[in-house]
Scaffold this motif. Sequence first.
Motif, PDB file in Angstrom:
ATOM      1  N   ASP A  71       0.853  -1.181   0.000  1.00 13.65           N
ATOM      2  CA  ASP A  71       0.000   0.000   0.000  1.00 13.65           C
ATOM      3  C   ASP A  71       0.889   1.231   0.000  1.00 13.65           C
ATOM      4  N   SER A  83       1.437  -7.033   5.343  1.00 16.32           N
ATOM      5  CA  SER A  83       0.907  -7.682   6.545  1.00 16.32           C
ATOM      6  C   SER A  83      -0.389  -8.426   6.261  1.00 16.32           C
ATOM      7  N   THR A  84      -1.281  -7.845   5.482  1.00 18.14           N
ATOM      8  CA  THR A  84      -2.538  -8.528   5.191  1.00 18.14           C
ATOM      9  C   THR A  84      -2.336  -9.669   4.206  1.00 18.14           C
ATOM     10  N   ALA A  89      -5.810 -16.404  10.014  1.00 21.50           N
ATOM     11  CA  ALA A  89      -6.557 -15.196  10.377  1.00 21.50           C
ATOM     12  C   ALA A  89      -5.971 -14.588  11.651  1.00 21.50           C
ATOM     13  N   CYS A 142       2.698  -6.916  13.659  1.00 20.30           N
ATOM     14  CA  CYS A 142       3.216  -7.208  12.322  1.00 20.30           C
ATOM     15  C   CYS A 142       4.573  -6.521  12.205  1.00 20.30           C
ATOM     16  N   LEU A 178      -5.029 -11.490  12.226  1.00 26.44           N
ATOM     17  CA  LEU A 178      -5.278 -10.057  12.443  1.00 26.44           C
ATOM     18  C   LEU A 178      -6.744  -9.768  12.755  1.00 26.44           C
ATOM     19  N   VAL A 199      -2.892  -3.883  -1.455  1.00 26.75           N
ATOM     20  CA  VAL A 199      -2.781  -4.939  -0.448  1.00 26.75           C
ATOM     21  C   VAL A 199      -1.395  -4.862   0.165  1.00 26.75           C
ATOM     22  N   THR A 200      -1.333  -4.530   1.451  1.00 27.35           N
ATOM     23  CA  THR A 200      -0.028  -4.384   2.091  1.00 27.35           C
ATOM     24  C   THR A 200       0.508  -5.747   2.539  1.00 27.35           C
ATOM     25  N   TYR A 216      -4.271  -4.755  16.062  1.00 27.92           N
ATOM     26  CA  TYR A 216      -2.893  -5.062  15.682  1.00 27.92           C
ATOM     27  C   TYR A 216      -2.143  -3.800  15.309  1.00 27.92           C
ATOM     28  N   ALA A 218      -0.894 -12.354   6.368  1.00 27.15           N
ATOM     29  CA  ALA A 218      -1.932 -12.870   7.264  1.00 27.15           C
ATOM     30  C   ALA A 218      -2.830 -13.871   6.562  1.00 27.15           C
ATOM     31  N   ALA A 219      -3.167 -13.602   5.308  1.00 26.92           N
ATOM     32  CA  ALA A 219      -4.021 -14.518   4.556  1.00 26.92           C
ATOM     33  C   ALA A 219      -3.338 -15.858   4.335  1.00 26.92           C
ATOM     34  N   HIS A 244       1.677  -2.219  13.240  1.00 28.38           N
ATOM     35  CA  HIS A 244       2.828  -2.428  12.372  1.00 28.38           C
ATOM     36  C   HIS A 244       4.055  -1.784  13.018  1.00 28.38           C
TER      37      HIS A 244
END
Length: 237
Positions: A80, A108-109, A117, A153, A119, A105-106, A123, A112-113, A125
């Motif tokens: 992002d 961390s996400t 799950a 994260c 997050l 889409v950063t 949470y 996480a995916a 950064h």
Amino acid sequence: MIYAVGIGPGSTRTMTYEAMYAIENSDVVVGYKTYIDLIKDIIKDKEVVSNGMKQEIERVKKAVEIAKTGKTVAVISSGDAGVYGMAGLVLELAEHEDVKIISGVTASTAAAAVLGAPLMHDYCHISLSDLLTPLDLIYKRVELAAQGDFVMCIYNPRSNGRPDYLKNAFEIIKKYKHISTPVGIVKNAERENQKSVVCTLGTIDYDDIDMLSIVIVGNSSTYIKNNKIITRRGYKL
């Protein structure tokens, strides 16, 4: 016009439609060479301006100069644009140019995916790179986040020049989190050679981690099920 574009973690399939639209409608694409290479297939007809690490200010200044000529410029970041990306510099250095921030889409996400799950609750950064932030301040943020039971994260966790920063951070975290707290590591999230590891605070192998890794540390409600990390949101099941 200047677009500050988050291109996602690294593959075109994880780019947003808006990011794709902004790049398609730009005359010039400006970015770090590694990120330019990630999207080379969709910018073949574009004028490209790229340079190396630690030259972010020069890149944005060049983008502003080009925009002043009437061209539309896309300044790209991985993930992002507003999360450790170029959006802030673009807004700081732009003068009278129109600027639009394009989210993505950063890391961390994306990580996480891959992990499950983790997050699902509060949470934060934290980057362990001390190029722009004093190390004592980084460790203070680590301590306060651990004390507050945040899922954490961790960006830029380990490099050849910073081999012990993550280990030091984990020693701080262990003062507030049990060694059985789940930890997830994802290297090259959504890129070629993606690798993920699920472990705990007490079993982490630091040799698995480099600058291309994201480390996610759970909170007191995080657990592992079928090798996936889940942070409870608080639903009564």
